[in-house]
Design a protein around this motif. Structure first.
Motif, short mmCIF file in Angstrom:
data_model
loop_
_atom_site.label_atom_id
_atom_site.label_comp_id
_atom_site.label_asym_id
_atom_site.label_seq_id
_atom_site.Cartn_x
_atom_site.Cartn_y
_atom_site.Cartn_z
N PRO A 78 -40.48 71.17 18.20
CA PRO A 78 -39.24 70.50 18.59
C PRO A 78 -38.08 71.50 18.71
CG PRO A 78 -40.36 69.25 16.87
CD PRO A 78 -41.11 70.55 17.04
N SER A 80 -37.48 73.71 21.10
CA SER A 80 -37.82 75.05 21.58
C SER A 80 -37.53 75.23 23.07
CB SER A 80 -39.30 75.32 21.32
OG SER A 80 -40.06 74.35 21.99
N GLY A 81 -37.04 74.17 23.73
CA GLY A 81 -36.82 74.25 25.18
C GLY A 81 -37.78 73.36 25.95
N TRP A 84 -36.52 71.83 29.24
CA TRP A 84 -36.47 72.84 30.31
C TRP A 84 -37.86 73.06 30.91
CZ3 TRP A 84 -35.48 78.75 29.18
CH2 TRP A 84 -35.26 79.42 30.38
N PHE A 118 -44.17 62.32 26.48
CA PHE A 118 -44.82 62.74 25.23
C PHE A 118 -45.95 61.77 24.92
CE2 PHE A 118 -40.64 64.71 23.99
CZ PHE A 118 -41.12 65.96 23.66
N ARG A 167 -39.72 78.95 19.83
CA ARG A 167 -38.40 79.60 19.87
C ARG A 167 -38.16 80.21 18.51
NH1 ARG A 167 -33.01 75.93 21.16
NH2 ARG A 167 -31.65 77.62 21.79
N SER A 175 -30.56 74.14 16.40
CA SER A 175 -30.66 73.12 17.44
C SER A 175 -31.13 71.79 16.84
CB SER A 175 -31.64 73.60 18.53
OG SER A 175 -31.73 72.68 19.56
N PHE A 179 -29.18 68.24 16.79
CA PHE A 179 -29.84 67.11 17.46
C PHE A 179 -30.00 65.93 16.50
CE2 PHE A 179 -33.90 65.04 18.91
CZ PHE A 179 -33.47 64.62 20.16
N CYS A 272 -33.88 73.66 37.78
CA CYS A 272 -34.17 73.35 36.37
C CYS A 272 -33.20 74.03 35.40
CB CYS A 272 -35.60 73.78 36.03
SG CYS A 272 -36.83 72.98 37.06
N SER A 273 -32.18 74.67 35.92
CA SER A 273 -31.28 75.42 35.04
C SER A 273 -30.49 74.46 34.14
CB SER A 273 -30.30 76.26 35.87
OG SER A 273 -29.41 75.40 36.55
N PHE A 274 -30.06 75.00 33.03
CA PHE A 274 -29.24 74.21 32.09
C PHE A 274 -28.01 73.65 32.81
CE2 PHE A 274 -25.90 73.57 29.05
CZ PHE A 274 -26.54 72.98 27.98
N LEU A 277 -29.15 70.79 35.39
CA LEU A 277 -29.68 69.55 34.78
C LEU A 277 -28.63 68.85 33.93
CD1 LEU A 277 -33.34 70.46 33.68
CD2 LEU A 277 -32.59 69.29 35.76
N PHE A 298 -29.30 68.40 25.81
CA PHE A 298 -28.62 69.56 26.40
C PHE A 298 -27.41 69.90 25.52
CE2 PHE A 298 -30.62 67.05 29.70
CZ PHE A 298 -31.34 68.00 30.41
N ARG A 299 -27.43 71.05 24.90
CA ARG A 299 -26.29 71.42 24.05
C ARG A 299 -25.71 72.72 24.58
NH1 ARG A 299 -25.07 74.16 19.29
NH2 ARG A 299 -27.14 75.12 19.38
N GLY A 301 -28.16 75.78 25.11
CA GLY A 301 -29.26 76.40 25.85
C GLY A 301 -29.21 77.92 25.84
N1 LIG Z 1 -32.57 73.81 31.33
C1 LIG Z 1 -32.43 74.36 30.13
N2 LIG Z 1 -32.37 75.69 29.97
C2 LIG Z 1 -32.22 76.25 28.75
N3 LIG Z 1 -32.13 75.54 27.60
C3 LIG Z 1 -32.19 74.19 27.70
C4 LIG Z 1 -32.35 73.55 28.94
N4 LIG Z 1 -32.39 72.22 28.71
C5 LIG Z 1 -32.25 72.04 27.40
N5 LIG Z 1 -32.13 73.23 26.77
C6 LIG Z 1 -31.94 73.49 25.34
O1 LIG Z 1 -33.18 73.28 24.65
C7 LIG Z 1 -32.90 72.74 23.36
C8 LIG Z 1 -33.53 71.37 23.23
O2 LIG Z 1 -34.88 71.60 22.91
P1 LIG Z 1 -36.06 70.64 23.38
O3 LIG Z 1 -35.87 70.33 24.81
O4 LIG Z 1 -37.30 71.32 22.97
O5 LIG Z 1 -35.84 69.32 22.52
S1 LIG Z 1 -36.98 68.24 22.20
O6 LIG Z 1 -37.93 68.90 21.26
O7 LIG Z 1 -37.60 67.84 23.44
O8 LIG Z 1 -36.24 67.14 21.53
C9 LIG Z 1 -31.39 72.68 23.23
O9 LIG Z 1 -31.00 73.94 22.66
P2 LIG Z 1 -29.62 74.16 21.92
O10 LIG Z 1 -28.58 74.17 22.97
O11 LIG Z 1 -29.72 75.51 21.25
O12 LIG Z 1 -29.44 73.07 20.91
C10 LIG Z 1 -30.99 72.52 24.67
O13 LIG Z 1 -29.64 72.83 24.94
#
Ligand SMILES: Nc1ncnc2c1ncn2[C@@H]1O[C@H](COP(=O)(O)OS(=O)(=O)O)[C@@H](OP(=O)(O)O)[C@H]1O
Length: 334
Positions: A78, A80-81, A84, A118, A167, A175, A179, A272-274, A277, A298-299, A301
């Motif tokens: 959870p 880890s991205g 994305w 999921f 991650r 993160s 969350f 797909c960039s932060f 999206l 999305f916080r 990233g």
């Molecule tokens: N497109 C893109 N690019 C880069 N990073 C991104 C992207 N989308 C989501 N995020 C960042 O990923 C973190 C959320 O993790 P998960 O997506 O694994 O969450 S979950 O497990 O599905 O609930 C969370 O990290 P933090 O910002 O550090 O909290 C999100 O901001």
């Protein structure tokens, strides 16, 4: 309905023991139990900690899910991205059906969690037995399940592909802390960082212990590189083009010379960039059917945000645990 009850029925992820089948209730009541971060409790099953609802989904998935050789699974720890990489894998695998340039690409109107479900959290939650045979082939699913808990058919298939993403534990923890605080109702208050930090270090977090989860899949990827591709969030951030190409090659759909010339790799990364999206309406104002607001995924990233939250002592402690746990494995995640 009184307001707290109404809020709970909107936010299904807050449902706990009350939504369980009799069978799950009996099993879960026999398991070791600790305080949860969002739900009241976490339960230890096959060495890992789960909320009651996700655990019911996991057990139902273990029992009923039949893997097919053409299946692709995105497995992650959870925070880890996942969101994305779900977007990236969906875009790559469906690029013939949904060319990246179209202005009605599904990623523009759907949260990635709705496009790549999921297994245990969505499809098999609430003791459902979904018709997963209806998914078009190759099916793309996602899970946070530890390797030990994967359905037997998935573990024994020599053909289906698995991409694992993790991650560094400091950013993962920060993160996760943000969350889970977002998912809590206002009247529940927020979790103090020091308190949940200790629980994380002791392995008591959703799908924790974090290090055991990562190590299981690291070993799988070392022993069976054709079955499992092991990725790190930090590497993807540093060299996104390289890792996107690796993903496509691993899935046996490498970019053609024409696609390369056309700049498709860049276009997928932009889609797909932060920034892209997180600015979409669906990800700013929507919610998943289980109640989580899409904006919660999305916080920032970024790599290294832990610098803003962890004390020097916390950093030393996490680094020490990570070095000890990964010692001799060849894996580094600092
Ligand atoms: N497109 C893109 N690019 C880069 N990073 C991104 C992207 N989308 C989501 N995020 C960042 O990923 C973190 C959320 O993790 P998960 O997506 O694994 O969450 S979950 O497990 O599905 O609930 C969370 O990290 P933090 O910002 O550090 O909290 C999100 O901001």
């Amino acid at each position: 309905m009184d307001p707290p009850k109404m809020e709970k029925s909107r936010r299904k992820y807050l449902e706990e023991e009350e939504s369980l089948s009799e069978e799950s209730e009996e099993l879960i009541s026999s398991l070791p139990r600790q305080n949860g971060w969002v739900s009241f409790h976490l339960y230890q099953y096959q060495g890992f900690w789960h909320s009651a609802r996700y655990l019911q989904g996991l057990i139902s998935c273990q029992k009923h899910f039949q893997a097919q050789d053409s299946d692709v699974f995105l497995v992650t720890t959870p925070k880890s991205g996942t969101t994305w990489l779900k977007a990236i894998m969906f875009a790559v695998m469906n690029r013939k059906q949904y060319p990246i340039i179209i202005n009605n690409h599904p990623l523009l109107t759907h949260n990635p969690h709705d496009l790549v479900p999921f297994l245990e959290i969505k499809l098999y939650a609430y003791n459902q037995i979904p018709d997963v045979t209806a998914f078009p082939s190759p099916r793309l699913f996602s899970t946070h399940m530890p390797y030990v808990s994967l359905p037997e058919s998935l573990k024994s298939s020599s053909q289906c592909k698995l991409i694992y993403l993790c991650r560094n534990p400091k950013d993962t923890f920060v993160s996760l802390w943000h969350f889970t605080n977002k998912l809590r109702l206002p009247e529940m208050g927020t979790n103090a960082i020091g308190e949940v930090f200790d629980r994380f270090c002791n392995g008591i977090s959703l799908y924790g212990p974090f290090w055991d989860h990562v190590l299981e899949y690291w070993k799988l990827s070392v022993e069976h590189p054709e079955r499992a591709l092991f990725l790190k969030f930090e590497d993807m951030k540093a060299q996104p083009h390289l890792h996107l190409r690796r993903v496509a090659e691993f899935l046996n759909c490498p970019f053609t010379a024409d696609e390369e010339e056309y700049g498709l790799v860049d276009k997928i990364l932009k889609l797909c960039s932060f920034d892209n999206l997180s600015a979409l309406k669906v990800n700013k104002t929507g919610a998943l059917s289980s109640g989580e607001e899409t904006s919660a995924f999305f916080r920032r990233g970024e790599v290294g945000d832990w610098n803003n939250y962890l004390s020097a002592e916390m950093v030393r402690k996490l680094d020490r645990i990570t070095e000890e746990k990964f010692s001799g494995s060849g894996l580094e995640l600092l």
